[in-house]
Design an enzyme around this catalytic site. Structure first.
Site, PDB file in Angstrom:
ATOM      1  N   TYR A 291       0.842  -1.195   0.000  1.00  0.00           N
ATOM      2  CA  TYR A 291       0.000   0.000   0.000  1.00  0.00           C
ATOM      3  C   TYR A 291       0.886   1.256   0.000  1.00  0.00           C
ATOM      4  CZ  TYR A 291      -3.380   3.486   1.526  1.00  0.00           C
ATOM      5  OH  TYR A 291      -4.152   4.608   1.619  1.00  0.00           O
ATOM      6  N   ASP A 292       1.871   1.245   0.887  1.00  0.00           N
ATOM      7  CA  ASP A 292       2.757   2.405   1.008  1.00  0.00           C
ATOM      8  C   ASP A 292       3.465   2.703  -0.315  1.00  0.00           C
ATOM      9  OD1 ASP A 292       2.015   2.598   3.600  1.00  0.00           O
ATOM     10  OD2 ASP A 292       3.826   1.656   4.420  1.00  0.00           O
TER      11      ASP A 292
ATOM     12  N   ILE B 121     -33.067  15.379  17.181  1.00  0.00           N
ATOM     13  CA  ILE B 121     -33.930  14.223  17.288  1.00  0.00           C
ATOM     14  C   ILE B 121     -34.566  14.241  18.669  1.00  0.00           C
ATOM     15  CG2 ILE B 121     -32.194  12.622  18.147  1.00  0.00           C
ATOM     16  CD1 ILE B 121     -33.056  10.668  16.027  1.00  0.00           C
TER      17      ILE B 121
ATOM     18  N   GLU C 225     -31.617   1.549  14.994  1.00  0.00           N
ATOM     19  CA  GLU C 225     -30.153   1.601  14.895  1.00  0.00           C
ATOM     20  C   GLU C 225     -29.564   2.151  16.191  1.00  0.00           C
ATOM     21  OE1 GLU C 225     -29.811   5.468  12.006  1.00  0.00           O
ATOM     22  OE2 GLU C 225     -30.781   3.693  11.205  1.00  0.00           O
TER      23      GLU C 225
ATOM     24  N   LYS D  49     -27.481   4.876  18.619  1.00  0.00           N
ATOM     25  CA  LYS D  49     -27.233   6.322  18.721  1.00  0.00           C
ATOM     26  C   LYS D  49     -25.765   6.502  19.092  1.00  0.00           C
ATOM     27  CE  LYS D  49     -29.156  10.671  20.190  1.00  0.00           C
ATOM     28  NZ  LYS D  49     -27.919  11.350  20.587  1.00  0.00           N
TER      29      LYS D  49
ATOM     30  N   ARG E 148     -22.711  20.339  12.268  1.00  0.00           N
ATOM     31  CA  ARG E 148     -24.129  20.654  12.345  1.00  0.00           C
ATOM     32  C   ARG E 148     -24.347  22.127  12.683  1.00  0.00           C
ATOM     33  NH1 ARG E 148     -27.657  20.130  16.711  1.00  0.00           N
ATOM     34  NH2 ARG E 148     -29.828  19.893  16.091  1.00  0.00           N
TER      35      ARG E 148
HETATM   36  S1  IVH Z   1     -30.697  10.718  12.794  1.00  0.00           S
HETATM   37  C1  IVH Z   1     -33.723  13.521  11.677  1.00  0.00           C
HETATM   38  N1  IVH Z   1     -29.399   8.600  13.606  1.00  0.00           N
HETATM   39  O1  IVH Z   1     -27.968  12.338  17.456  1.00  0.00           O
HETATM   40  C2  IVH Z   1     -32.841  12.808  12.582  1.00  0.00           C
HETATM   41  N2  IVH Z   1     -28.845  10.688  14.584  1.00  0.00           N
HETATM   42  O2  IVH Z   1     -30.091  14.956  17.640  1.00  0.00           O
HETATM   43  C3  IVH Z   1     -31.451  13.206  12.402  1.00  0.00           C
HETATM   44  N3  IVH Z   1     -27.023  10.559  16.237  1.00  0.00           N
HETATM   45  O3  IVH Z   1     -26.077  14.802  17.099  1.00  0.00           O
HETATM   46  C4  IVH Z   1     -30.488  12.410  13.154  1.00  0.00           C
HETATM   47  N4  IVH Z   1     -26.687   8.402  16.066  1.00  0.00           N
HETATM   48  O4  IVH Z   1     -25.413  13.113  15.258  1.00  0.00           O
HETATM   49  C5  IVH Z   1     -29.548   9.920  13.742  1.00  0.00           C
HETATM   50  N5  IVH Z   1     -28.309   6.636  14.213  1.00  0.00           N
HETATM   51  C6  IVH Z   1     -28.471   7.963  14.341  1.00  0.00           C
HETATM   52  C7  IVH Z   1     -27.697   8.718  15.222  1.00  0.00           C
HETATM   53  C8  IVH Z   1     -27.912  10.090  15.330  1.00  0.00           C
HETATM   54  C9  IVH Z   1     -26.307   9.515  16.654  1.00  0.00           C
HETATM   55  C10 IVH Z   1     -26.860  11.952  16.738  1.00  0.00           C
HETATM   56  C11 IVH Z   1     -26.731  12.995  15.691  1.00  0.00           C
HETATM   57  C12 IVH Z   1     -27.159  14.248  16.395  1.00  0.00           C
HETATM   58  C13 IVH Z   1     -28.143  13.722  17.368  1.00  0.00           C
HETATM   59  C14 IVH Z   1     -29.512  14.009  16.856  1.00  0.00           C
END
Ligand code: IVH
Length: 687
Positions: A39-40, A86, A122, A124, A145
């Protein structure tokens, strides 16, 4: 400067494609295709080509991952599609899933008899949200964001993250914004901190701060040095692409474009399945390679998502169902210490009660003085407390901008010069992280350990005095120090017979074994005291060298280091042990109780044909047991060690000898069989 030829263009393109393919296998699929060296080689060829002909370098070239530019500030980026937050279900119990499902059904005007709603479930992730913009398959911008409408341009830093594709696989749409989380795996975090510590550099507080802090570095070289990862979980602006009909379909498509998508996801029907997912992930949480703070449920059909729409900045079709936080802030009220079974003194933080990791925590470990110094925690500080899974809660560090004034640093030895349990002196060896109580024979915290060691086979050899019995004797306050064993006398019989699972016969046997042990050797007695760093071999050396206990007691560090193999660390342990009046008291009691041995002359050197020779035993000898061989070696002034090193003089090997034999051969240490060994005892060794 030479103008690049068409062949150069082709070669650069081919190298980029190949390196991207290798990157995807290495970073995303976690299955490298070629050795690092290969790779290198390709990478350096591309770098050289681009250096010679800068017109060949493209923004999506893998060579751009290494970072370089230092920015004065991040430029603002207006999100074409806002980055929503969210809704959080604060109820960490199963009802959180039922409440969400009930809301969704109400909004969709579903009746009780209607079929369950389908959800994509999924994890978080606990990192930093990021929006990646691809135009015609090439990464053109990465933004944080921010307030959801406007973020910051962090393209240079995000390019350094190996898991973020710089160019998409397959036929990519004109515009595709992918949203996801930049995070740091726990193992990467630990490794990074270990290195930083060794280099005397600043450590990261936790993986989330590690990820967020790295992406917001103005120097992308710094970001490049941080081990970051990425998971895709959604979309922003998209044009010229026919979307799949479900969220799970979107994630599948993203994986096919080359994005890492977490495998820990599911398509589920109805609330009970969501609650099960929440519980199943909770059980796995501690074993995941990265931190999460909950799970996320999303209505799977994109058409239904559209129908549900938003309230303020949160979609009605998604919810985060949290877990109890693993970290919380509280006040460090005081630092006390705990004394372990071996005398180790561990500083313990007394905290204002705080709910973390599902329980109320009032104490947390601070490990040792070095850790306190490294974290710079002081009494009165606001501190971060962490309790992950069933791990003992720990103080992660202080929140420095909440520190009031300049409280003094904590000094364990100054605050606890003597053991809080027994009042013996506390010492800390020069090269040791741990401070210890020196009252090994006397300290109630060390009682059980001390008695077990005292009675063990190679020490006083009191058969039948195992850990269960020691527990009972100490808990029933029949025995406090080893001397008490010999004071039980006739009363002992009735006391022992009163213990659980102790018949009259075993009580008699035990008393007889204690009686027998009264008559011992100086070496066994010295070993039985449990002096730190004094093992069986050292005890024998000490006994041989000094000949009497009183001469050993009188020896200072200089006299002790005259003994073969006794260095300054061992000498200091011995001096500290005998300097402790509590220990001398117990030794006096033992002698008064009739424990005795024959004392001899002090012997500066040991006579015998194996004097000073170090042996290692391995495998099974034809006629001699291990202990017999050892006794024969020691009777001739030799020593037996457990592992082969350059200091080993001979390896005595029998059948099925393993790695020790290999090591001996590798180091050129002479190997003997039993016959050769017996011959050596008769003829002696050549000097
Ligand atoms: S969906 C419309 N999915 O949670 C929904 N967010 O307030 C948009 N986050 O800081 C977010 N895992 O970065 C979504 N599987 C996941 C997530 C996720 C982590 C975080 C996201 C944001 C916060 C949402």
């Amino acid at each position: 400067m030479l103008i690049a030829s068409p062949q150069d263009f082709d070669r650069a393109r081919a190298l980029r494609a190949e390196i991207e393919r290798l990157d995807h296998h290495y970073y995303v699929l976690d299955a490298p295709l070629v050795p690092d060296a290969e790779y290198d080689r390709l990478f350096r060829e591309l770098q050289a080509l681009e250096a010679r002909h800068p017109e060949l370098a493209t923004p999506d070239s893998p060579t751009q991952r290494v970072g370089g530019k230092v920015l004065p500030a991040f430029a603002p980026v207006r999100h074409a599609v806002p980055m929503l937050s969210i809704r959080t279900e604060t109820d960490t119990e199963a009802s959180g899933a039922f409440n969400f499902d009930a809301r969704v059904r109400r909004e969709l005007k579903l009746a009780e008899g209607d079929p369950p709603v389908e959800y994509a479930a999924e994890l978080k992730f606990d990192g930093l949200a990021i929006s990646l913009r691809y135009e015609h398959g090439v990464l053109v911008q990465a933004a944080t964001r921010g307030d959801g409408e406007t973020g910051e341009d962090v393209t240079g830093n995000v390019r350094t993250v190996g898991q973020v594709p710089l160019r998409l696989f397959g036929s990519a749409p004109p515009v595709l914004e992918v949203r996801g989380e930049i995070y740091m795996k726990r193992a990467d975090f630990e490794r990074f901190n270990q290195r930083a510590l060794a280099a005397g550099e600043k450590t990261l507080v936790n993986p989330r701060n590690g990820a967020a802090g790295s992406i917001r570095q103005l120097d992308s070289k710094v970001a490049a040095s941080r081990p970051l990862s990425f998971f895709a979980y959604g979309l922003g602006e998209v044009s010229g692409w026919e979307l799949p009909t479900t969220h799970s379909g979107v994630l599948d498509a993203l994986a096919a474009f080359g994005f890492p998508v977490c495998a820990e996801r599911a398509v589920l029907q109805g609330a009970p399945a969501l609650a099960d997912f929440h519980a199943a992930i909770a059980a796995k949480r501690a074993a995941l390679p990265f931190d999460i703070d909950g799970v996320v449920y999303k209505v799977n059909a994109l058409a239904l998502q559209q129908q549900l729409g938003f309230v303020t900045r949160e979609p009605r079709w998604a919810v985060a169902h949290k877990y109890p936080a693993e970290e919380a802030l509280t006040t460090l009220l005081d630092i006390e210490v705990q004394v372990g079974r071996t005398g180790a003194i561990t500083p313990v933080a007394r905290l204002a009660p705080v709910f973390v990791g599902g329980v109320t925590v009032t104490n947390a470990t601070l490990h040792n003085q070095d850790e306190i110094d490294r974290k710079d925690v002081r009494i009165g500080d606001t501190v971060i407390v962490r309790r992950a899974g069933d791990v003992i809660p720990e103080v992660v560090g202080p929140v420095l901008d909440r520190r009031i004034g300049e409280p003094p640093r904590f000094d364990l030895l100054a605050r606890f010069p003597v053991c809080p349990v027994c009042g013996s002196h506390v010492v800390r060896g020069e090269d040791e992280a741990v401070a210890r109580c020196t009252g090994g024979l006397f300290c109630p915290a060390q009682r059980k350990q001390a008695l077990l060691h005292f009675a063990s086979r190679r020490a006083m050899d009191i058969e039948g005095l195992g850990d269960k019995l020691v527990d009972q004797l100490v808990d029933a306050a029949i025995v406090r120090t080893p001397a008490d064993l010999y004071k039980m006398g006739l009363l002992g019989m009735s006391m022992l017979a009163g213990l659980e699972r102790m018949g009259e016969k075993s009580a008699q046997n035990l008393l007889a074994a204690i009686e027998r042990s009264r008559n011992t050797t100086l070496a066994r007695f010295v070993y039985a005291l449990g002096i730190r760093n004094v093992g069986e071999a050292t005890a024998k050396d000490l006994a041989r060298h000094f000949g009497s206990l009183d001469r050993l007691l009188a020896a200072d560090e200089a006299a002790l280091t005259q003994v073969p193999d006794v260095g300054p660390i061992v000498a200091r342990s011995i001096v500290a042990f005998f300097a402790e009046a509590h220990n001398l008291q117990v030794i006096g009691d033992l002698r008064a109780a009739g424990v005795h041995w024959t004392e001899g002359e002090a012997q500066a050197t040991v006579a015998g044909c194996l004097a000073g020779k170090v042996f290692v035993l391995t495998g099974t000898l034809p006629t001699l047991s291990r202990d017999e061989a050892k006794a024969m070696i020691e009777a001739e002034g030799g020593k037996v060690s457990g592992s082969v090193s350059k200091k080993t003089d001979y390896v005595l090997a029998g059948s099925e000898a393993g790695s020790k034999l290999d090591k001996a051969q590798a180091l050129g240490v002479p190997v003997l069989d039993e016959e050769g060994f017996r011959e050596m005892l008769i003829k002696g060794v050549a000097p």
